[in-house]
Design an enzyme around this catalytic site. Structure first.
Site, short mmCIF file in Angstrom:
data_model
loop_
_atom_site.label_atom_id
_atom_site.label_comp_id
_atom_site.label_asym_id
_atom_site.label_seq_id
_atom_site.Cartn_x
_atom_site.Cartn_y
_atom_site.Cartn_z
N CYS A 1 33.81 -12.40 61.46
CA CYS A 1 34.59 -12.96 62.56
C CYS A 1 35.12 -11.75 63.31
O CYS A 1 35.63 -10.82 62.69
CB CYS A 1 35.74 -13.80 62.00
SG CYS A 1 36.96 -14.26 63.25
N CYS B 1 31.51 -13.00 69.28
CA CYS B 1 32.16 -14.05 68.51
C CYS B 1 31.14 -14.53 67.49
O CYS B 1 30.02 -14.92 67.87
CB CYS B 1 32.56 -15.19 69.45
SG CYS B 1 33.19 -16.65 68.60
N ASN B 2 31.50 -14.46 66.22
CA ASN B 2 30.57 -14.90 65.18
C ASN B 2 30.28 -16.38 65.26
O ASN B 2 29.17 -16.84 65.04
CB ASN B 2 31.14 -14.59 63.80
CG ASN B 2 31.02 -13.12 63.44
OD1 ASN B 2 30.13 -12.72 62.71
ND2 ASN B 2 31.91 -12.30 63.96
N THR B 3 31.32 -17.16 65.58
CA THR B 3 31.18 -18.61 65.62
C THR B 3 30.13 -19.01 66.66
O THR B 3 29.23 -19.81 66.39
CB THR B 3 32.54 -19.25 65.93
OG1 THR B 3 33.50 -18.77 64.98
CG2 THR B 3 32.47 -20.75 65.87
N TYR C 1 37.88 -21.29 68.28
CA TYR C 1 36.64 -22.05 68.32
C TYR C 1 36.23 -22.50 66.91
O TYR C 1 35.56 -23.52 66.75
CB TYR C 1 35.49 -21.19 68.86
CG TYR C 1 35.46 -20.96 70.35
CD1 TYR C 1 36.49 -21.33 71.19
CD2 TYR C 1 34.35 -20.33 70.92
CE1 TYR C 1 36.42 -21.09 72.55
CE2 TYR C 1 34.26 -20.11 72.27
CZ TYR C 1 35.30 -20.47 73.09
OH TYR C 1 35.22 -20.23 74.44
N ASP D 1 34.47 -13.78 73.98
CA ASP D 1 34.95 -14.27 72.69
C ASP D 1 35.93 -15.40 73.00
O ASP D 1 36.37 -15.58 74.14
CB ASP D 1 35.67 -13.14 71.92
CG ASP D 1 36.24 -13.63 70.59
OD1 ASP D 1 35.58 -14.42 69.90
OD2 ASP D 1 37.38 -13.23 70.24
N SER D 2 36.31 -16.12 71.95
CA SER D 2 37.29 -17.17 72.13
C SER D 2 38.67 -16.58 72.49
O SER D 2 39.49 -17.29 73.06
CB SER D 2 37.41 -17.98 70.84
OG SER D 2 37.65 -17.09 69.76
N HIS E 1 37.62 -11.27 64.95
CA HIS E 1 39.06 -11.02 64.82
C HIS E 1 39.38 -10.17 63.58
O HIS E 1 40.37 -9.44 63.57
CB HIS E 1 39.83 -12.34 64.69
CG HIS E 1 40.05 -13.05 66.00
ND1 HIS E 1 39.03 -13.53 66.77
CD2 HIS E 1 41.20 -13.35 66.66
CE1 HIS E 1 39.54 -14.11 67.85
NE2 HIS E 1 40.85 -14.02 67.80
N GLU F 1 45.85 -13.20 66.34
CA GLU F 1 46.27 -13.63 67.68
C GLU F 1 47.79 -13.43 67.85
O GLU F 1 48.29 -13.26 68.95
CB GLU F 1 45.89 -15.09 67.94
CG GLU F 1 44.38 -15.32 68.12
CD GLU F 1 43.84 -14.86 69.48
OE1 GLU F 1 44.56 -14.94 70.49
OE2 GLU F 1 42.68 -14.40 69.52
N1 DGL Z 1 36.34 -14.50 67.15
C1 DGL Z 1 35.88 -15.72 66.52
C2 DGL Z 1 34.68 -15.43 65.64
O1 DGL Z 1 34.20 -14.30 65.59
C3 DGL Z 1 36.93 -16.36 65.67
C4 DGL Z 1 38.10 -16.95 66.36
C5 DGL Z 1 37.96 -18.41 66.64
O2 DGL Z 1 37.96 -19.23 65.71
O3 DGL Z 1 37.85 -18.73 67.79
O4 DGL Z 1 34.18 -16.32 65.00
#
Ligand code: DGL
Length: 268
Positions: free
Chosen positions: A181, A70-72, A39, A7-8, A183, A149
């Site tokens: 997401c 990570c969804n992104t 990200y 993940d980011s 997070h 975070e």
């Molecule tokens: N964990 C990232 C997601 O699931 C979001 C955090 C980020 O923007 O890096 O998209």
């Protein structure tokens, strides 16, 4: 079995927590790209490059399966990573969408995610492939990632931010809410409390990471001889970050509710 998860930053630990509870004997290598988080506000090309860097590092650690926690990245780079590497690669969008379709009972589905995830339209496509008539109400919720975070998952500040993002979705009568997401599940209790206080406790909260972890059952079982051996020897958890390992360790231990030992720093 060795599963690589990335993940980011910290959010992917919501997936790790689920994987460890379902498959305790699996070894997990986690990479949080803490030097470059977030990200979700970056361009598609940059996100794809970061995804490639993370996956290549885990590949060098001899993983057998890759989980994009990570969804992104799942929204923008899943297909590319599946083509690039010869081990199975899983993302969180499809399992989350499938779970939301099951839970929403025909009512619209709300989706909160990063700017990049929402702009990609990945959840809309994934839901509409399964239920073309279902309506989706999507909304970027960029303020939630820095709160997580920072470790601000409880209290008045997250409560107000969550309320602000929820209200327009609730006005549209959503039956389920995708936390799009990784997070956001760290804020799940705050989401639940807000839904209750706004009189919408019937709305199902969908955690795509949990849905993904459940989907890996067959794969994990096929790597272990019997059900029994899945619970034999506890699997190892190795954690890598690209910056600030001490801070990551403190937050991760709080979140996973266990000591996690050494956090290694790596250069991608
Ligand atoms: N964990 C990232 C997601 O699931 C979001 C955090 C980020 O923007 O890096 O998209």
């Amino acid at each position: 079995m060795r599963i690589g998860v990335f993940d980011s930053g910290l959010g992917g630990l919501t997936v790790v927590r689920e994987l460890r509870s379902l498959y305790p004997s699996v070894d997990i290598l986690y990479l949080g790209d803490t030097a470059r988080v977030p990200y979700g506000i970056r361009s598609d090309a940059t996100i794809r490059q970061y995804a490639h860097d993370c996956a290549s590092f885990l590949h060098s650690q001899r993983i057998e399966t890759l989980v994009i926690a990570c969804n992104t990245v799942s929204a923008l780079a899943l297909k590319e990573l599946q083509q690039e590497f010869d081990f199975p690669v899983f993302g969180v969008i499809e399992p989350g969408a499938a779970e939301a379709v099951r839970s929403s009972q025909g009512a619209p589905i709300g989706v909160l995610g990063t700017l990049a995830t929402i702009d990609s339209g990945a959840y809309v496509r994934a839901v509409q492939e399964r239920a073309p008539a279902l309506e989706l109400i999507t909304c970027p919720a960029p303020l939630l990632v820095p709160l997580v975070e920072e470790g601000w998952t409880e209290g008045e500040v997250p409560r107000q931010v969550i309320r602000r993002y929820l209200e327009p979705l609730l006005k549209q009568g959503i039956g389920s809410l995708i936390l799009g997401c990784t997070h956001y599940p760290l804020l799940k209790d705050s989401f639940r409390r807000e839904l209750i206080s706004l009189g919408h406790e019937h709305v199902a909260i969908i955690d795509s990471g949990v849905a993904l972890a459940r989907q890996l059952k067959k794969l994990v079982e096929s790597h272990t001889n019997t059900q029994q051996s899945m619970h034999d020897k506890p699997g190892e958890l190795a954690i890598f970050v690209t910056d600030a390992p001490r801070r990551f360790r403190a937050l991760a231990e709080r979140f996973l509710d266990q000591a996690i030992g050494h956090v290694s720093i790596v250069k991608l």
